[in-house]
Design a protein around this motif. Structure first.
Motif, PDB file in Angstrom:
ATOM      1  N   ILE A  97      96.036  61.403-106.616  1.00 17.72           N
ATOM      2  CA  ILE A  97      96.882  62.217-106.011  1.00 17.72           C
ATOM      3  C   ILE A  97      96.289  63.466-105.352  1.00 17.72           C
ATOM      4  CG2 ILE A  97      99.071  63.527-105.833  1.00 17.72           C
ATOM      5  CD1 ILE A  97     100.123  61.235-107.972  1.00 17.72           C
ATOM      6  N   GLY A  98      95.580  64.262-106.177  1.00 24.66           N
ATOM      7  CA  GLY A  98      95.219  65.488-105.995  1.00 24.66           C
ATOM      8  C   GLY A  98      94.075  65.317-104.858  1.00 24.66           C
ATOM      9  N   ARG A  99      93.285  64.196-104.785  1.00 21.16           N
ATOM     10  CA  ARG A  99      92.271  63.978-103.933  1.00 21.16           C
ATOM     11  C   ARG A  99      92.769  63.606-102.578  1.00 21.16           C
ATOM     12  NH1 ARG A  99      87.416  60.674-105.940  1.00 21.16           N
ATOM     13  NH2 ARG A  99      86.475  61.292-103.876  1.00 21.16           N
ATOM     14  N   TRP A 100      93.702  63.086-102.614  1.00 17.01           N
ATOM     15  CA  TRP A 100      94.148  62.395-101.128  1.00 17.01           C
ATOM     16  C   TRP A 100      95.588  62.656-100.973  1.00 17.01           C
ATOM     17  CZ3 TRP A 100      90.497  60.303 -98.682  1.00 17.01           C
ATOM     18  CH2 TRP A 100      89.236  59.682 -99.824  1.00 17.01           C
ATOM     19  N   TRP A 101      96.379  63.808-101.215  1.00 12.75           N
ATOM     20  CA  TRP A 101      97.600  63.850-100.910  1.00 12.75           C
ATOM     21  C   TRP A 101      97.704  64.504 -99.487  1.00 12.75           C
ATOM     22  CZ3 TRP A 101      99.117  68.638 -99.069  1.00 12.75           C
ATOM     23  CH2 TRP A 101      98.301  69.863 -99.202  1.00 12.75           C
ATOM     24  N   LEU A 102      96.549  65.126 -98.969  1.00 14.00           N
ATOM     25  CA  LEU A 102      96.667  65.782 -97.641  1.00 14.00           C
ATOM     26  C   LEU A 102      96.601  64.708 -96.380  1.00 14.00           C
ATOM     27  CD1 LEU A 102      96.571  68.485 -96.040  1.00 14.00           C
ATOM     28  CD2 LEU A 102      94.092  68.089 -95.980  1.00 14.00           C
ATOM     29  N   LEU A 103      95.931  63.549 -96.752  1.00 12.49           N
ATOM     30  CA  LEU A 103      95.819  62.227 -95.738  1.00 12.49           C
ATOM     31  C   LEU A 103      97.447  61.778 -96.212  1.00 12.49           C
ATOM     32  CD1 LEU A 103      94.716  60.188 -94.253  1.00 12.49           C
ATOM     33  CD2 LEU A 103      93.862  58.975 -96.331  1.00 12.49           C
ATOM     34  N   LEU A 104      98.213  61.750 -97.186  1.00 11.05           N
ATOM     35  CA  LEU A 104      99.513  61.193 -97.439  1.00 11.05           C
ATOM     36  C   LEU A 104     100.241  62.049 -96.455  1.00 11.05           C
ATOM     37  CD1 LEU A 104      99.464  60.213-101.037  1.00 11.05           C
ATOM     38  CD2 LEU A 104      99.301  58.625 -99.227  1.00 11.05           C
ATOM     39  N   ALA A 105     100.355  63.104 -96.613  1.00 12.24           N
ATOM     40  CA  ALA A 105     100.984  64.293 -95.747  1.00 12.24           C
ATOM     41  C   ALA A 105     100.655  64.076 -94.355  1.00 12.24           C
ATOM     42  CB  ALA A 105     100.650  65.656 -96.149  1.00 12.24           C
ATOM     43  N   LEU A 106      99.585  63.592 -93.875  1.00 13.53           N
ATOM     44  CA  LEU A 106      99.344  63.538 -92.438  1.00 13.53           C
ATOM     45  C   LEU A 106      99.961  62.335 -92.094  1.00 13.53           C
ATOM     46  CD1 LEU A 106      98.015  63.641 -89.764  1.00 13.53           C
ATOM     47  CD2 LEU A 106      95.977  62.236 -90.775  1.00 13.53           C
ATOM     48  N   ILE A 107     100.123  60.898 -92.912  1.00 11.55           N
ATOM     49  CA  ILE A 107     100.625  60.042 -92.395  1.00 11.55           C
ATOM     50  C   ILE A 107     102.321  60.256 -92.490  1.00 11.55           C
ATOM     51  CG2 ILE A 107     101.243  57.587 -93.024  1.00 11.55           C
ATOM     52  CD1 ILE A 107      98.427  57.431 -94.412  1.00 11.55           C
ATOM     53  N   ALA A 108     102.751  60.707 -93.487  1.00  6.28           N
ATOM     54  CA  ALA A 108     104.129  61.089 -93.647  1.00  6.28           C
ATOM     55  C   ALA A 108     104.553  61.968 -92.474  1.00  6.28           C
ATOM     56  CB  ALA A 108     104.508  61.854 -94.770  1.00  6.28           C
ATOM     57  N   SER A 109     103.892  62.872 -92.020  1.00  3.26           N
ATOM     58  CA  SER A 109     104.273  63.861 -90.963  1.00  3.26           C
ATOM     59  C   SER A 109     104.270  63.121 -89.529  1.00  3.26           C
ATOM     60  CB  SER A 109     103.058  64.974 -90.850  1.00  3.26           C
ATOM     61  OG  SER A 109     103.315  65.788 -91.900  1.00  3.26           O
ATOM     62  N   LEU A 110     103.311  61.994 -89.373  1.00  2.00           N
ATOM     63  CA  LEU A 110     103.366  61.590 -88.262  1.00  2.00           C
ATOM     64  C   LEU A 110     104.380  60.325 -88.065  1.00  2.00           C
ATOM     65  CD1 LEU A 110     101.630  60.413 -85.656  1.00  2.00           C
ATOM     66  CD2 LEU A 110     100.521  58.944 -86.986  1.00  2.00           C
ATOM     67  N   PHE A 111     104.905  59.828 -89.044  1.00  2.00           N
ATOM     68  CA  PHE A 111     106.280  58.912 -88.895  1.00  2.00           C
ATOM     69  C   PHE A 111     107.330  59.796 -89.112  1.00  2.00           C
ATOM     70  CE2 PHE A 111     102.791  55.996 -90.138  1.00  2.00           C
ATOM     71  CZ  PHE A 111     103.138  54.959 -89.308  1.00  2.00           C
ATOM     72  N   ALA A 112     107.485  60.990 -89.667  1.00  2.00           N
ATOM     73  CA  ALA A 112     108.715  61.677 -89.741  1.00  2.00           C
ATOM     74  C   ALA A 112     108.843  62.312 -88.347  1.00  2.00           C
ATOM     75  CB  ALA A 112     108.573  62.976 -90.549  1.00  2.00           C
ATOM     76  N   PHE A 113     107.865  62.656 -87.491  1.00  2.00           N
ATOM     77  CA  PHE A 113     108.169  63.144 -86.268  1.00  2.00           C
ATOM     78  C   PHE A 113     108.387  62.002 -85.254  1.00  2.00           C
ATOM     79  CE2 PHE A 113     105.352  66.948 -87.362  1.00  2.00           C
ATOM     80  CZ  PHE A 113     106.177  67.913 -86.734  1.00  2.00           C
TER      81      PHE A 113
END
Length: 333
Positions: A20-36
């Protein structure tokens, strides 16, 4: 079974936290894209994705070298003004009748010279990197303004560089594929060559490297030189992208550039800037800008969110580091 599974749980938890610590930013990117996209479906339109990738690609080039400067324990706050000077140098030469090849080479050469000066002053003369780059950045900003007498310079023909920025391979901009290849090479240099190992070692203990015979001053000169060249290449690309030279363009990239590098340092190598983290953070910021524009957010709201995002990333890294240490101790005990 109880005696076997109990010591296994800390190790499994440790692995989960590390992932999670290594890849959380990528998960945040994907989540932000679909949230918008949930609020504005046009967020995922092909044209909007192309715009996001194109703008993110130029920013990614600008901060590639900056990533390694900060990874080495130094700072460079002149990168955006180097880009502005390269941008105005290119536009000024084009306005005087020079071709794109000469104008672009001169713009990049200007960035290389400023990066070299920064490297010599910080690496060899041991001056403060913050004060040094504030000074050289100020000189670059003044020179950029002087070229256009304080105004922008229009570019009538963006030439082959403009065609390159507009070109696509299928649905993907060609510039995005170029930047992906560039970052792949940079990742290989960072992770596989002694160059990359020395960068991170310099941040940990510069004096120890000197004691074992590593030419740290040359390393610092090199990373500042790379930073200057990357920033100037981005400035030249912006000249073609905007069809103009903009003397004040540097100010719009200052917060974004530093945020991308520091936020990217919260991924892969937690707490240490790295090129994959920087690329992911650049994409996240581009998505934030595009999504905020579609939702009608004013600029100040987007700037507040960027600052909050940076603080959240730092807080997450600190918390994750403590958790990882705790699980590691639990796994060893």
């Amino acid at each position: 079974m109880t005696e076997i599974s109990s010591p296994m749980r800390p190790q499994m938890s440790f692995a989960g936290f590390r992932t999670i610590g290594r890849w959380w930013l990528l998960l945040a990117l994907i989540a932000s894209l679909f949230a918008f996209a949930a609020g504005r479906p046009q967020m995922l339109d092909g044209g909007n994705i192309v715009t996001i990738l194109r703008s993110a690609s130029i920013m990614a080039i600008m901060v590639l070298g900056l990533t390694w400067v900060i990874a080495a324990g130094k700072i460079d706050v002149s990168f955006m003004q180097i880009a502005a000077l390269a941008n105005m140098t290119t536009a000024g030469l084009l306005a005087q009748g020079s071709g794109w090849a000469l104008a672009a080479l001169c713009g990049i050469a200007i960035g290389a010279v400023v990066g070299l000066v920064n490297g010599v002053l910080v690496g060899r003369m041991r001056l403060s990197p913050l004060i040094t780059t504030i000074a050289t950045g100020g000189v670059c900003a003044s020179a950029a303004a002087a070229i256009g007498a304080g105004t922008s310079i229009r570019i009538d023909d963006t030439g082959l560089l403009g065609d390159f920025l507009a070109a696509r391979l299928g649905p993907v901009p060609l510039i995005a594929l170029f930047v992906a290849a560039l970052y792949a090479v940079a990742w290989w240099m960072q992770e596989r060559l002694t160059f990359g190992h020395y960068i991170y070692a310099a941040e940990q203990n510069e004096e120890a490297l000197v004691d074992v015979g590593v030419p740290v001053h040359r390393l610092l000169v090199l990373v500042y030189l790379i930073s200057g060249v990357c920033a100037s290449v981005a400035g030249v690309l912006l000249a073609a992208s905007l069809s103009s030279g903009q003397p004040m363009i540097g100010s719009s990239y200052f917060i974004d550039g530093l945020t991308a590098v520091f936020l990217g340092g919260m991924m892969i190598r937690i707490g240490r800037p790295n090129v994959i983290g920087t690329a992911t953070a650049v994409l996240l910021l581009a998505v934030l800008v595009s999504g905020g524009a579609l939702l009608g957010w004013p600029d100040y709201q987007r700037e507040i969110i960027k600052g909050a995002l940076l603080l959240a990333g730092v807080a997450m890294a600190v918390r994750m580091g403590r958790a990882l240490d705790g699980f590691a101790r639990g796994g060893r005990s």
